[in-house]
Scaffold this active site. Structure first.
Site, PDB file in Angstrom:
ATOM      1  N   PRO A  23      48.051 -23.044  54.109  1.00 16.72           N
ATOM      2  CA  PRO A  23      49.481 -22.809  53.898  1.00 16.72           C
ATOM      3  C   PRO A  23      50.008 -23.849  52.915  1.00 16.72           C
ATOM      4  O   PRO A  23      49.850 -25.053  53.147  1.00 16.72           O
ATOM      5  CB  PRO A  23      50.090 -22.993  55.292  1.00 16.72           C
ATOM      6  N   GLN A  79      52.846 -19.339  59.121  1.00 19.51           N
ATOM      7  CA  GLN A  79      53.069 -20.699  59.615  1.00 19.51           C
ATOM      8  C   GLN A  79      54.558 -21.039  59.648  1.00 19.51           C
ATOM      9  O   GLN A  79      55.282 -20.768  58.687  1.00 19.51           O
ATOM     10  CB  GLN A  79      52.349 -21.732  58.756  1.00 19.51           C
ATOM     11  N   CYS A 108      52.462 -31.552  58.242  1.00 16.76           N
ATOM     12  CA  CYS A 108      53.192 -31.932  57.021  1.00 16.76           C
ATOM     13  C   CYS A 108      53.600 -33.408  57.097  1.00 16.76           C
ATOM     14  O   CYS A 108      54.315 -33.807  58.017  1.00 16.76           O
ATOM     15  CB  CYS A 108      54.425 -31.066  56.831  1.00 16.76           C
ATOM     16  N   LYS A 147      48.016 -26.477  63.181  1.00 12.54           N
ATOM     17  CA  LYS A 147      47.393 -27.274  62.115  1.00 12.54           C
ATOM     18  C   LYS A 147      47.880 -28.709  62.281  1.00 12.54           C
ATOM     19  O   LYS A 147      49.086 -28.957  62.283  1.00 12.54           O
ATOM     20  CB  LYS A 147      47.764 -26.744  60.728  1.00 12.54           C
ATOM     21  N   ASN A 208      39.831 -29.320  57.244  1.00  6.41           N
ATOM     22  CA  ASN A 208      40.634 -29.392  56.023  1.00  6.41           C
ATOM     23  C   ASN A 208      40.524 -30.805  55.454  1.00  6.41           C
ATOM     24  O   ASN A 208      40.723 -31.781  56.176  1.00  6.41           O
ATOM     25  CB  ASN A 208      42.090 -29.052  56.353  1.00  6.41           C
ATOM     26  N   GLY A 209      40.190 -30.899  54.155  1.00  4.73           N
ATOM     27  CA  GLY A 209      40.084 -32.206  53.509  1.00  4.73           C
ATOM     28  C   GLY A 209      38.744 -32.415  52.838  1.00  4.73           C
ATOM     29  O   GLY A 209      37.694 -32.076  53.392  1.00  4.73           O
ATOM     30  N   ASN A 210      38.771 -32.937  51.583  1.00  4.02           N
ATOM     31  CA  ASN A 210      37.573 -33.238  50.789  1.00  4.02           C
ATOM     32  C   ASN A 210      36.849 -31.992  50.290  1.00  4.02           C
ATOM     33  O   ASN A 210      35.647 -32.046  50.028  1.00  4.02           O
ATOM     34  CB  ASN A 210      36.563 -34.098  51.579  1.00  4.02           C
ATOM     35  N   ALA A 232      43.137 -26.418  50.023  1.00  5.33           N
ATOM     36  CA  ALA A 232      44.480 -26.360  49.419  1.00  5.33           C
ATOM     37  C   ALA A 232      44.385 -26.759  47.956  1.00  5.33           C
ATOM     38  O   ALA A 232      44.398 -25.926  47.064  1.00  5.33           O
ATOM     39  CB  ALA A 232      45.441 -27.280  50.175  1.00  5.33           C
TER      40      ALA A 232
END
Length: 475
Positions: A23, A79, A108, A147, A208-210, A232
């Site tokens: 998102p 979301q 966020c 999330k 999520n990440g990298n 993302a």
């Protein structure tokens, strides 16, 4: 039909999705989701929607969800950000018929989320989150997912995830960064945290990440054991990431613009996507950056994109055999490739730890590290400077530290001056506060008024009194 839960929901409703588009505010709109799905994405999220606004504004619902209904755009998770159980559920009830699940944003980290008290700034309020998830799980006909961002401590992150699972969360996306890791201070996401959460819960987990390429996706699944991987930033710079391809930028830019013509969206979204796709090329052909920023129509944006394509083809024609990409890039600038966010300067480590984004901006004073907002101001006014040494110096209020009034009799700012002048019944001509003068005038005015005498009631028969009743007059 009963509501599917956990792994059954992931495997049946979501089709066992492994490649997920995150998102993204103003970026994961329908046109971009369709482009991503054509190139390997198996599940997409809408941009984050504000639950309170979604409830009260029919146009907001129409623009962000109802008009975006498209058979190709499934499975889809909507979301919301919210901080009230009733508001969250009410918004979710309005959206549940248009999606496959409802997600609560607890990740966020931006300042707007801090001011609005949502996103990652709710992660310490476990009682509130339990009530939100529990109520949504009871009331909705579709599953509720979350999330989150991690805590610095792995054990606390695990307990946090278990609490959400117990409350009714059916799928958990874990961003392996803390809420303090953002902007120039993003750093590396911790897959160790994600791995620990995956082992501790009995529901599907997305990481999520990298994630910058398909190899990262495969490595993340292998290292953490998660069911899927969300991207993302990597997706924004290369929508074909999940295909394992790095095509020419103009190929995806042209395809995206064609989709936008079929499924229109705000021009600002399109412009932002083109800036991401053409990021490396715009470092080479910087004169076209300003053109892309100023153009006012979709066809104008398409024309700038076409111009960038022609410039790239000219660069290809002049390319020498054996020439390598410049600027440390893995590919030439006209190829879709990862963008590695620059971190803090090495000097910040020497000075004893990380500093804020604002501190970094003020140190450099250049557009290389300025925020997007400041870059826009610089574009409108090229002579504008953000060098703190050039800012005017103000004398400070003796009480609160705000700039004081130059002619204040108390050497205070207006707010502090008003409180003191009222308390002491004093005047401050510099701030236009005249409490003493107005009080003196009111006393003079009252003293000048004649004393009002109360009228005496006249007796019957006297002048002004009632007539005297005689004899049988009432008979």
């Amino acid at each position: 039909m009963p509501k599917l839960q956990g792994f059954e929901f992931w495997s049946c409703t979501l089709g066992g999705a492994r490649h997920v588009v995150a998102p993204m505010v103003d970026q994961s709109e329908l046109a971009w989701r369709l482009l991503s799905r054509r190139h390997g994405a198996q599940l997409c999220y809408t941009p984050m929607l504000h639950a309170q606004v979604f409830i009260r504004d029919a146009n907001y619902r129409k623009e962000n969800l109802y008009c975006d209904v498209c058979p190709e755009d499934r499975p889809l998770i909507v979301q919301f950000c919210a901080n009230d159980p009733e508001v969250f559920v009410q918004a979710a009830l309005l959206a549940q018929d248009y999606c496959d699940a409802i997600d609560l944003n607890l990740g966020c980290p931006q300042m707007i989320a801090k001011r609005g008290h949502y996103g990652a700034f709710l992660q310490e309020e476990w009682d509130l989150l339990q009530r939100m998830i529990l109520l949504a799980h009871e009331k909705l006909s579709v599953p509720v997912t979350c999330k989150i961002r991690v805590f610095p401590e792995i054990d606390k992150t695990v307990r946090y995830a278990q609490m959400l699972e117990k409350a009714g969360c059916q799928l958990l996306t874990v961003h392996g960064r803390t809420k303090e890791q953002k902007g120039p201070l993003s750093g590396t996401a911790s897959w160790e945290h994600i791995k620990a959460v995956r082992k501790a819960v009995a529901i599907p987990v997305f990481a999520n990440g990298n994630i910058q390429c398909l190899r990262d996706v495969e490595r993340c699944i292998q290292d953490t054991g998660v069911q899927g991987v969300m991207s993302a930033e990597g997706n924004l710079h290369n929508p074909a990431l999940f295909e394992g391809r790095s095509p020419a930028v103009w190929e995806l830019a042209e395809e995206y613009l064609d989709i936008v013509r079929q499924h229109p969206c705000p021009l600002s979204y399109v412009r932002a996507h083109l800036f991401k796709l053409w990021h490396h090329t715009l470092q080479v052909h910087q004169q076209l950056r300003e053109e892309l920023a100023k153009v006012k129509t979709l066809e104008g944006i398409a024309a700038v994109s076409q111009d960038l394509k022609l410039r790239c083809q000219e660069d290809i024609s002049r390319q020498k055999e054996g020439e390598k990409p410049s600027g440390g890039l893995p590919f030439f600038h006209w190829i879709c490739q990862p963008y590695f966010r620059p971190g803090p300067r090495e000097g910040s480590k020497e000075s004893g730890g990380a500093r804020s984004k604002r501190a970094l901006e003020e140190e450099e004073g250049s557009t290389d590290v300025l925020s997007k907002n400041k870059q826009k101001k610089k574009l409108r006014n090229p002579h504008k400077t953000f060098d703190p040494s050039l800012k005017p110096k103000y004398a400070k209020c003796d009480q609160c530290g705000n700039p004081k009034g130059n002619r204040c009799v108390f050497n205070l700012c207006r707010g502090c001056c008003k409180k003191r002048a009222f308390k002491e019944t004093a005047d401050c001509p510099g701030h236009g506060l005249l409490f003493k003068t107005k009080l003196e005038k009111s006393l003079v005015w009252k003293g000048a008024q004649p004393q009002l005498q109360e009228p005496q009631q006249a007796r019957p028969g006297e002048p002004g009194g009632f007539p005297e009743v005689v004899g049988s007059a009432l008979a």
